[in-house]
Design an enzyme around this catalytic site. Structure first.
Site, PDB file in Angstrom:
ATOM      1  N   PHE A 180      30.957 -36.434  17.484  1.00 57.00           N
ATOM      2  CA  PHE A 180      31.549 -36.716  18.810  1.00 57.00           C
ATOM      3  C   PHE A 180      32.804 -37.592  18.684  1.00 57.00           C
ATOM      4  N   ILE A 181      32.634 -38.843  18.295  1.00 62.40           N
ATOM      5  CA  ILE A 181      33.793 -39.748  18.255  1.00 62.40           C
ATOM      6  C   ILE A 181      34.741 -39.343  17.127  1.00 62.40           C
ATOM      7  N   THR A 192      25.485 -32.178   9.845  1.00 59.01           N
ATOM      8  CA  THR A 192      24.084 -32.278  10.267  1.00 59.01           C
ATOM      9  C   THR A 192      23.994 -31.624  11.645  1.00 59.01           C
ATOM     10  N   ILE A 230      27.353 -38.081   2.399  1.00 60.28           N
ATOM     11  CA  ILE A 230      27.696 -39.409   1.849  1.00 60.28           C
ATOM     12  C   ILE A 230      26.533 -40.035   1.078  1.00 60.28           C
ATOM     13  N   LEU A 240      32.960 -43.144   9.996  1.00 55.91           N
ATOM     14  CA  LEU A 240      32.146 -42.949  11.201  1.00 55.91           C
ATOM     15  C   LEU A 240      30.841 -42.215  10.921  1.00 55.91           C
ATOM     16  N   THR A 278      28.641 -50.477  16.015  1.00 50.28           N
ATOM     17  CA  THR A 278      28.138 -50.454  17.387  1.00 50.28           C
ATOM     18  C   THR A 278      27.840 -51.858  17.920  1.00 50.28           C
ATOM     19  N   ASP A 279      27.861 -51.994  19.242  1.00 49.23           N
ATOM     20  CA  ASP A 279      27.485 -53.284  19.843  1.00 49.23           C
ATOM     21  C   ASP A 279      25.969 -53.527  19.749  1.00 49.23           C
ATOM     22  N   GLU A 280      25.203 -52.462  19.402  1.00 43.49           N
ATOM     23  CA  GLU A 280      23.736 -52.615  19.360  1.00 43.49           C
ATOM     24  C   GLU A 280      23.282 -53.586  18.271  1.00 43.49           C
ATOM     25  N   TYR A 312      17.847 -47.684  14.222  1.00 43.10           N
ATOM     26  CA  TYR A 312      19.280 -47.327  14.227  1.00 43.10           C
ATOM     27  C   TYR A 312      20.147 -48.581  14.129  1.00 43.10           C
ATOM     28  N   LYS A 326      22.674 -49.959  11.134  1.00 37.41           N
ATOM     29  CA  LYS A 326      24.107 -50.216  11.336  1.00 37.41           C
ATOM     30  C   LYS A 326      24.437 -51.684  11.019  1.00 37.41           C
ATOM     31  N   LEU A 359      22.538 -39.703  26.861  1.00 39.50           N
ATOM     32  CA  LEU A 359      22.241 -39.685  28.304  1.00 39.50           C
ATOM     33  C   LEU A 359      23.212 -38.857  29.152  1.00 39.50           C
TER      34      LEU A 359
HETATM   35  P1  NAD Z   1      27.519 -38.232  16.080  1.00 38.85           P
HETATM   36  O1  NAD Z   1      26.058 -38.230  15.805  1.00 38.85           O
HETATM   37  O2  NAD Z   1      28.077 -37.425  17.195  1.00 38.85           O
HETATM   38  O3  NAD Z   1      28.303 -37.758  14.769  1.00 38.85           O
HETATM   39  C1  NAD Z   1      27.959 -38.206  13.482  1.00 38.85           C
HETATM   40  C2  NAD Z   1      28.659 -37.319  12.468  1.00 38.85           C
HETATM   41  O4  NAD Z   1      28.306 -37.790  11.156  1.00 38.85           O
HETATM   42  C3  NAD Z   1      28.230 -35.845  12.545  1.00 38.85           C
HETATM   43  O5  NAD Z   1      29.364 -34.997  12.450  1.00 38.85           O
HETATM   44  C4  NAD Z   1      27.323 -35.678  11.328  1.00 38.85           C
HETATM   45  O6  NAD Z   1      27.356 -34.350  10.793  1.00 38.85           O
HETATM   46  C5  NAD Z   1      27.926 -36.685  10.361  1.00 38.85           C
HETATM   47  N1  NAD Z   1      26.935 -37.134   9.358  1.00 38.85           N
HETATM   48  C6  NAD Z   1      25.679 -37.584   9.601  1.00 38.85           C
HETATM   49  N2  NAD Z   1      25.061 -37.870   8.428  1.00 38.85           N
HETATM   50  C7  NAD Z   1      25.961 -37.620   7.448  1.00 38.85           C
HETATM   51  C8  NAD Z   1      25.928 -37.726   6.041  1.00 38.85           C
HETATM   52  N3  NAD Z   1      24.821 -38.146   5.402  1.00 38.85           N
HETATM   53  N4  NAD Z   1      27.031 -37.412   5.332  1.00 38.85           N
HETATM   54  C9  NAD Z   1      28.155 -36.975   5.971  1.00 38.85           C
HETATM   55  N5  NAD Z   1      28.247 -36.827   7.303  1.00 38.85           N
HETATM   56  C10 NAD Z   1      27.159 -37.151   8.029  1.00 38.85           C
HETATM   57  O7  NAD Z   1      27.912 -39.753  16.206  1.00 38.85           O
HETATM   58  P2  NAD Z   1      28.988 -40.480  17.157  1.00 38.85           P
HETATM   59  O8  NAD Z   1      28.356 -40.785  18.441  1.00 38.85           O
HETATM   60  O9  NAD Z   1      30.260 -39.739  17.110  1.00 38.85           O
HETATM   61  O10 NAD Z   1      29.154 -41.863  16.363  1.00 38.85           O
HETATM   62  C11 NAD Z   1      30.088 -41.975  15.304  1.00 38.85           C
HETATM   63  C12 NAD Z   1      30.053 -43.388  14.766  1.00 38.85           C
HETATM   64  O11 NAD Z   1      30.376 -44.315  15.786  1.00 38.85           O
HETATM   65  C13 NAD Z   1      28.693 -43.806  14.222  1.00 38.85           C
HETATM   66  O12 NAD Z   1      28.909 -44.586  13.079  1.00 38.85           O
HETATM   67  C14 NAD Z   1      28.100 -44.633  15.350  1.00 38.85           C
HETATM   68  O13 NAD Z   1      27.206 -45.596  14.842  1.00 38.85           O
HETATM   69  C15 NAD Z   1      29.338 -45.272  15.922  1.00 38.85           C
HETATM   70  N6  NAD Z   1      29.277 -45.618  17.354  1.00 38.85           N
HETATM   71  C16 NAD Z   1      28.888 -44.687  18.269  1.00 38.85           C
HETATM   72  C17 NAD Z   1      28.894 -45.020  19.622  1.00 38.85           C
HETATM   73  C18 NAD Z   1      28.509 -44.026  20.686  1.00 38.85           C
HETATM   74  O14 NAD Z   1      28.400 -44.392  21.850  1.00 38.85           O
HETATM   75  N7  NAD Z   1      28.306 -42.774  20.377  1.00 38.85           N
HETATM   76  C19 NAD Z   1      29.276 -46.305  20.017  1.00 38.85           C
HETATM   77  C20 NAD Z   1      29.640 -47.234  19.039  1.00 38.85           C
HETATM   78  C21 NAD Z   1      29.644 -46.876  17.708  1.00 38.85           C
HETATM   79  O1  DAU Z   2      25.971 -49.059  22.461  1.00 39.30           O
HETATM   80  C1  DAU Z   2      26.489 -48.136  21.552  1.00 39.30           C
HETATM   81  C2  DAU Z   2      25.456 -47.083  21.232  1.00 39.30           C
HETATM   82  O2  DAU Z   2      25.361 -46.254  22.379  1.00 39.30           O
HETATM   83  C3  DAU Z   2      25.788 -46.255  19.997  1.00 39.30           C
HETATM   84  O3  DAU Z   2      25.787 -47.092  18.873  1.00 39.30           O
HETATM   85  C4  DAU Z   2      24.768 -45.129  19.806  1.00 39.30           C
HETATM   86  O4  DAU Z   2      25.147 -44.321  18.712  1.00 39.30           O
HETATM   87  C5  DAU Z   2      24.740 -44.304  21.070  1.00 39.30           C
HETATM   88  O5  DAU Z   2      23.765 -43.290  20.957  1.00 39.30           O
HETATM   89  C6  DAU Z   2      24.460 -45.166  22.299  1.00 39.30           C
HETATM   90  O6  DAU Z   2      23.087 -45.671  22.254  1.00 39.30           O
HETATM   91  P1  DAU Z   2      22.157 -45.699  23.562  1.00 39.30           P
HETATM   92  O7  DAU Z   2      20.754 -45.717  23.129  1.00 39.30           O
HETATM   93  O8  DAU Z   2      22.614 -46.750  24.502  1.00 39.30           O
HETATM   94  O9  DAU Z   2      22.568 -44.264  24.196  1.00 39.30           O
HETATM   95  P2  DAU Z   2      21.703 -43.120  24.885  1.00 39.30           P
HETATM   96  O10 DAU Z   2      22.670 -42.153  25.478  1.00 39.30           O
HETATM   97  O11 DAU Z   2      20.650 -42.595  23.985  1.00 39.30           O
HETATM   98  O12 DAU Z   2      20.980 -43.892  26.073  1.00 39.30           O
HETATM   99  C7  DAU Z   2      21.722 -44.572  27.069  1.00 39.30           C
HETATM  100  C8  DAU Z   2      20.728 -45.257  27.992  1.00 39.30           C
HETATM  101  O13 DAU Z   2      20.008 -44.244  28.739  1.00 39.30           O
HETATM  102  C9  DAU Z   2      19.659 -46.041  27.279  1.00 39.30           C
HETATM  103  O14 DAU Z   2      19.319 -47.190  28.063  1.00 39.30           O
HETATM  104  C10 DAU Z   2      18.461 -45.097  27.207  1.00 39.30           C
HETATM  105  C11 DAU Z   2      18.612 -44.299  28.476  1.00 39.30           C
HETATM  106  N1  DAU Z   2      18.148 -42.904  28.417  1.00 39.30           N
HETATM  107  C12 DAU Z   2      18.582 -42.124  27.391  1.00 39.30           C
HETATM  108  C13 DAU Z   2      18.191 -40.800  27.294  1.00 39.30           C
HETATM  109  C14 DAU Z   2      18.664 -39.946  26.147  1.00 39.30           C
HETATM  110  C15 DAU Z   2      17.340 -42.382  29.426  1.00 39.30           C
HETATM  111  O15 DAU Z   2      16.981 -43.104  30.381  1.00 39.30           O
HETATM  112  N2  DAU Z   2      16.978 -41.094  29.335  1.00 39.30           N
HETATM  113  C16 DAU Z   2      17.341 -40.253  28.323  1.00 39.30           C
HETATM  114  O16 DAU Z   2      16.948 -39.064  28.297  1.00 39.30           O
END
Ligand code: NAD
Ligand code: DAU
Length: 350
Positions: A12-13, A37, A61, A82, A131-133, A156, A160, A196
């Site tokens: 995604f990102i 994946t 990786i 990422l 991540t902020d988590e 998770y 991280k 979500l």
């Molecule tokens: P995502 O799950 O959409 O994408 C992850 C990518 O990594 C995928 O393309 C997957 O194929 C690849 N990948 C997974 N395992 C791998 C491996 N072993 N070797 C090589 N590639 C591999 O994730 P995202 O939401 O785009 O998040 C990207 C990064 O940003 C992550 O490090 C995540 O922790 C961080 N992040 C995400 C969010 C969010 O809200 N989604 C917020 C803050 C930080």
């Molecule tokens: O804060 C950054 C993080 O945000 C990233 O590091 C993670 O990769 C990313 O997945 C995201 O984590 P969250 O757990 O916050 O995201 P998610 O979309 O899974 O859930 C958002 C909120 O919604 C959380 O409080 C859980 C809730 N939720 C989620 C799902 C999937 C529901 O209530 N119902 C659902 O079906």
């Protein structure tokens, strides 16, 4: 020409970051390394795959020897890391894959970079995306800052947090130039529909129930994915080595309020009677260890590098919903048997 390795670029990102770098920096050679994946989807990058400064490398990786070979072969100058297992719910059912990719995978990249750079760090940078988590869960008041103590609570976020510490350890121990950023919840096009916002859009469109964990009172801060990509660009080019930057949207929403807002927008766009989509809201068993509130202070990034979010949430969520409605094929191809099976198994457990 600078050779930049972006890991996880099919996700995604990562896909938004790859596109931004390929388009804005024709003088760089961009290498997108991804294991593809369930979360990796090269369709996300169809529009730039033929660009002369773009190369895709399918690799895991976790494969230590392969990472060393690839760094030897390509001699990358910069890394934007990422690649990760990113979904909290999956980390609850399968922690080990998170430990492997997020911790071991990160160390493999650090070691490969260290071996090839061999103490010659001029013009080199290892940028770790996090991540902020890692900061844990907030009560009603306060914001995460760069100095907030780490307190991760899910497999998770613990994986991280561990990778963040390791990246900083390579800075302090080996002098490797690193930078780390910790961002809040991203939303926008191309997000896998286990998260979500795309999950809710997909379910509402199909008139399926929208699962809300617990009472829906948990709070997240939402940032449009392009704004995160822009922050990454800024930090990569202008950030100070050894520093951490928090990135957030100044945009807190209770899950239930967010979903109600989305239901209103979707009723309008799908020309449904007001209230039709909201009738799909279903409260389900809470996520184990569900963090209550995330909220982030991005003032360091704003003051030092001049970054700010470009979009108001109302505009961002409209654009996002429009994208998913207009890209039905993208969603259909993702929600094939594999995804559905995972989704159903999660849902049955609650
Ligand atoms: P995502 O799950 O959409 O994408 C992850 C990518 O990594 C995928 O393309 C997957 O194929 C690849 N990948 C997974 N395992 C791998 C491996 N072993 N070797 C090589 N590639 C591999 O994730 P995202 O939401 O785009 O998040 C990207 C990064 O940003 C992550 O490090 C995540 O922790 C961080 N992040 C995400 C969010 C969010 O809200 N989604 C917020 C803050 C930080
Ligand atoms: O804060 C950054 C993080 O945000 C990233 O590091 C993670 O990769 C990313 O997945 C995201 O984590 P969250 O757990 O916050 O995201 P998610 O979309 O899974 O859930 C958002 C909120 O919604 C959380 O409080 C859980 C809730 N939720 C989620 C799902 C999937 C529901 O209530 N119902 C659902 O079906």
């Amino acid at each position: 020409m600078k050779k930049i390795l972006i890991t996880g670029g099919a996700g995604f990102i990562g896909s938004h970051v790859v596109r931004l770098f390929v388009k804005n920096y024709p003088e760089y050679q961009i290498f997108n390394l991804d294991a593809l994946t369930y979360a990796g989807n090269l369709e996300n990058l169809k529009d730039i795959e033929a660009e002369p400064n773009y190369t895709f490398i399918k690799a895991d990786i976790v494969d230590e020897a392969l990472m060393k070979d690839l760094f030897e072969q390509y001699q990358f100058d910069g890394v934007i890391h990422l690649a990760a297992e990113s979904h909290v719910d999956r980390s609850i059912s399968d922690p080990l894959s998170f430990i492997k990719t997020n911790i071991l995978g990160t160390v493999n990249l650090l070691n490969a970079a260290r071996a090839v750079w061999n103490g010659n760090f001029e013009g080199k940078l290892f940028y770790h995306i996090s991540t902020d988590e890692v900061y844990g869960s907030l009560g009603e008041e306060g914001l995460f800052t760069e100095t907030t103590a780490y307190d991760p609570r899910s497999p998770y976020s613990s994986s991280k947090a561990s990778s963040d510490h390791l990246v900083r350890a390579y800075y302090h121990t080996y002098g490797m130039p690193v930078v780390v950023s910790n961002c809040s919840n991203n939303y926008g096009p191309n997000q896998f529909p286990e998260k979500l916002i795309p999950l809710a859009i997909n379910n509402i469109k199909k008139m399926k129930s929208i699962p809300i964990y617990g009472k829906g009172e948990n709070i997240r801060d939402w940032l449009y994915v392009i704004d995160h990509a822009n922050a990454i660009d800024m930090i990569f080019h202008k950030g100070t080595t050894g520093e951490t930057y928090n990135i957030g949207g100044i945009n807190e929403w209770k899950n239930i309020d967010l979903i109600k807002k989305m239901c209103e927008v979707l009723d309008r766009k799908l020309e449904r009677e007001p209230g039709t989509s909201a009738s799909l809201i279903t409260f389900v068993k809470d996520r184990a260890g569900h963090d209550m509130r995330y909220a982030i202070d991005s003032s360091k990034l704003m003051k030092e590098l001049g970054w700010k979010p470009s979009l108001q949430f109302e505009e961002g969520i409209e654009k996002t919903i429009e994208w998913y409605l207009e890209n039905e094929e993208w969603m259909n191809r993702i929600t094939d048997g594999t995804y559905e099976k995972y989704y159903e198994s999660q849902y049955e457990k609650r």
